[in-house]
Design a protein around this motif. Sequence first.
Motif, PDB file in Angstrom:
ATOM      1  N   PRO A  19      -9.092 -18.347  20.006  1.00 50.05           N
ATOM      2  CA  PRO A  19     -10.026 -19.212  20.114  1.00 50.05           C
ATOM      3  C   PRO A  19      -9.741 -20.809  19.613  1.00 50.05           C
ATOM      4  O   PRO A  19     -10.220 -21.979  19.922  1.00 50.05           O
ATOM      5  CB  PRO A  19     -11.624 -18.886  19.663  1.00 50.05           C
ATOM      6  CG  PRO A  19     -10.941 -17.338  19.682  1.00 50.05           C
ATOM      7  CD  PRO A  19     -10.018 -17.129  19.488  1.00 50.05           C
ATOM      8  N   TRP A  47      -4.928 -11.778  16.264  1.00 47.32           N
ATOM      9  CA  TRP A  47      -4.187 -11.904  17.948  1.00 47.32           C
ATOM     10  C   TRP A  47      -2.566 -12.100  17.872  1.00 47.32           C
ATOM     11  O   TRP A  47      -2.052 -12.217  18.195  1.00 47.32           O
ATOM     12  CB  TRP A  47      -4.472 -13.296  18.904  1.00 47.32           C
ATOM     13  CG  TRP A  47      -6.585 -13.181  18.472  1.00 47.32           C
ATOM     14  CD1 TRP A  47      -6.715 -13.422  17.515  1.00 47.32           C
ATOM     15  CD2 TRP A  47      -7.204 -13.148  20.016  1.00 47.32           C
ATOM     16  NE1 TRP A  47      -8.481 -14.016  18.456  1.00 47.32           N
ATOM     17  CE2 TRP A  47      -8.221 -13.241  19.549  1.00 47.32           C
ATOM     18  CE3 TRP A  47      -6.756 -12.994  21.110  1.00 47.32           C
ATOM     19  CZ2 TRP A  47      -9.090 -13.045  20.596  1.00 47.32           C
ATOM     20  CZ3 TRP A  47      -7.594 -12.834  22.024  1.00 47.32           C
ATOM     21  CH2 TRP A  47      -9.220 -12.872  21.739  1.00 47.32           C
ATOM     22  N   GLU A 436     -12.595 -19.580  11.462  1.00 47.42           N
ATOM     23  CA  GLU A 436     -12.544 -18.018  11.546  1.00 47.42           C
ATOM     24  C   GLU A 436     -13.327 -17.092  10.896  1.00 47.42           C
ATOM     25  O   GLU A 436     -13.146 -17.693   9.453  1.00 47.42           O
ATOM     26  CB  GLU A 436     -10.887 -17.813  12.124  1.00 47.42           C
ATOM     27  CG  GLU A 436     -10.817 -16.401  12.941  1.00 47.42           C
ATOM     28  CD  GLU A 436     -10.877 -14.893  12.412  1.00 47.42           C
ATOM     29  OE1 GLU A 436     -11.620 -14.688  12.627  1.00 47.42           O
ATOM     30  OE2 GLU A 436     -10.353 -15.099  11.066  1.00 47.42           O
ATOM     31  N   SER A 559     -17.073 -10.976  18.052  1.00 44.31           N
ATOM     32  CA  SER A 559     -17.666 -11.259  18.475  1.00 44.31           C
ATOM     33  C   SER A 559     -18.590 -11.422  19.137  1.00 44.31           C
ATOM     34  O   SER A 559     -19.351 -12.442  19.754  1.00 44.31           O
ATOM     35  CB  SER A 559     -17.234 -11.041  20.470  1.00 44.31           C
ATOM     36  OG  SER A 559     -17.348  -9.415  20.127  1.00 44.31           O
ATOM     37  N   CYS A 576     -15.469 -19.281  14.480  1.00 47.20           N
ATOM     38  CA  CYS A 576     -14.729 -19.042  15.793  1.00 47.20           C
ATOM     39  C   CYS A 576     -14.741 -17.160  15.150  1.00 47.20           C
ATOM     40  O   CYS A 576     -14.310 -16.858  14.269  1.00 47.20           O
ATOM     41  CB  CYS A 576     -13.522 -18.992  15.935  1.00 47.20           C
ATOM     42  SG  CYS A 576     -13.638 -21.253  16.760  1.00 47.20           S
ATOM     43  N   ASN A 585      -9.324 -11.568  28.441  1.00 50.17           N
ATOM     44  CA  ASN A 585      -9.930 -13.311  27.351  1.00 50.17           C
ATOM     45  C   ASN A 585     -10.760 -13.799  27.350  1.00 50.17           C
ATOM     46  O   ASN A 585     -10.870 -15.290  27.525  1.00 50.17           O
ATOM     47  CB  ASN A 585      -8.549 -14.120  26.894  1.00 50.17           C
ATOM     48  CG  ASN A 585      -7.246 -13.233  26.119  1.00 50.17           C
ATOM     49  OD1 ASN A 585      -6.921 -12.447  24.951  1.00 50.17           O
ATOM     50  ND2 ASN A 585      -6.235 -12.512  27.822  1.00 50.17           N
ATOM     51  N   ALA A 588     -12.739 -15.020  24.076  1.00 50.98           N
ATOM     52  CA  ALA A 588     -12.503 -16.257  23.705  1.00 50.98           C
ATOM     53  C   ALA A 588     -11.959 -17.924  24.108  1.00 50.98           C
ATOM     54  O   ALA A 588     -12.751 -18.749  23.528  1.00 50.98           O
ATOM     55  CB  ALA A 588     -11.076 -15.723  23.705  1.00 50.98           C
TER      56      ALA A 588
END
Length: 621
Positions: A19, A47, A436, A559, A576, A585, A588
Amino acid sequence: MADKLPTEFDVVIIGTGLPESILAAACSRSGQRVLHVDSRSYYGGNWASFSFTGLLSWLKDYQQNHDSEGDVTGTWQDLIDETEEAIALCKKDETIQHTEVFCYASQDVEDSTQESDPLQKSPSPEASATPADSLETASLPKERHSEDYTSYEAPSRRTEGSDGAVSLSSAHAQDSLEKEKFCGDETGMHAVSDGDEGEHKLIAEDNVGQPKRNTITYSQMVKESRTFNIDLVSKLLYSQGSLIDLLIKSNVSRYAEFKNVTRILAFREGKVEQVPCSRADVFNSKELTMVEKRMLMKFLTFCLDYEQHSDEYQDFKQCSFSDYLKTKKLTPNLQHFILHSIAMSSDSSCTTLDGLQATKNFLRCLGRFGNTPFIFPLYGQGEIPQCFCRMCAVFGGVYCLRHKVQCLVVDRDSGRCKGIIDGFGQRISANYFIVEDSYLSKETCSNVQYKQISRAVLITDQSILKTDSDQQISILVVPPLEPGTSSVRVMELCSSTMTCMKDSYLVHLTCFSSKTAREDLEPVVKQLFIPFAEAEADKEELRKPRLLWALYFNMRDSSEVSRSSYCSLPSNVYICSGPDCGLGNEHAVKQAETLFQEIFPSEEFCPPPPNPEDIIFEAEG
């Protein structure tokens, strides 16, 4: 660092996950000055993809980081005014837990490069288990990392004429639009496969186990370390999904190559079977009777436009999808295929509407790039964040790895964040900050309730369903083996995906956590594989792939955390999340687009790049 960074940017982004990387590309493309930093030495965060020895180093580094209290510095206090306050960021990554490593492969004692590594198998008949908590220093090859301060110039790993690689060019996508439709009629469905090699015949049962298997040793895996690209998160791209559309629209697809997922599998009554996807697959299937084939075609045709027939499911909206399938007079065999291999859901958590939507999404993705709905990026999922980072750098984004951020500087009166102070004591100002989740401190996340994902990464010596081709990319959903447990998603990758060495397979297992990753996933591993040492002793189990190496870990799933759950966030700081447990995905991409539109409501999200001939350079002076 030899040179200091500029002190002013429009957007500062902390973390290089998917993201954040999409947002960096979108912001840079819209003309913003972007600084993209990460305290890690690699792109992607959770990721990311690693070579084999790189993954071992990551485990060791993570353990050292987990055990340490972090660097405590007080250099930033002198840079804070009386009208400002600091929000400290987390000094260590706590998103990974319960890491356990098992090595089942034999150690090649004659190999001159034999390593004194704690993961090698012990001489005892039982395979040794080495938790990451006890990892010691091993003489592993050095991994190359990007420079600390760079405009991003990553080596391209594209191969000339990659076998079966899929191009995501706009022209290809446009040409295929007329062919990608799933056409349902009274006889069935039709899906066009571009360049697919057709059906793979199963090896005769009598010949299973007859071909001599190559023995892969631990030393060989270390030697061939760079042929592995092991993802921390296991995902696929839906051929009609939002990520594919974004890659094509923004022309980021030119930085990557993809392969079709060749088959969808099912696990039923202790056996692995191939699930028919296309019309040809359905009518050539030996697993279904003729009556079942017609029943399946009728139901799938209904799912394509189920919204137009609400009377068919109106009374079952609150029911589970599995209960709804029983009312459609489908055989248990068909119910299993639809629930676990097409909708790819679990018995309990999936509602009727969710199941119908998932089935429709599966069907509408058929035929765009192959006869399954999915494609996989060569060299692993970790390539995708790097592709968007390249786009950001092309439009002027500045990148800094191994660059820690100590705190956010917040104005007491306005409540807005004014800047950051990095690990070198430099203050950098910006208008917007994207962070993040893993960088937030425990104080900021004190009210947050996280979910967990259970993950396993396996290296095996053969496929879970042998065919006349050893280059298969497979996806399998194993139903819950016991009441109260989750279904487990299994993804098997062959060497042509550039993720594992020749004659081996890389297998990813994923599910929602209820216990530790090993407790959640080991029962499924035992159903599908046999440890190397046990396979040598038990000739009856030779039909199962031999398990050479395994890693289990739990990963934080942020999430579903809402912004209001975080404490005292400045209004211009946006969060994020890390990877979710879903197969695609979509989350994201949606998160990145939503945040971008919130920050820059008048700007287009990742517009197509200009043609070179349309670029006008202003004359100097």
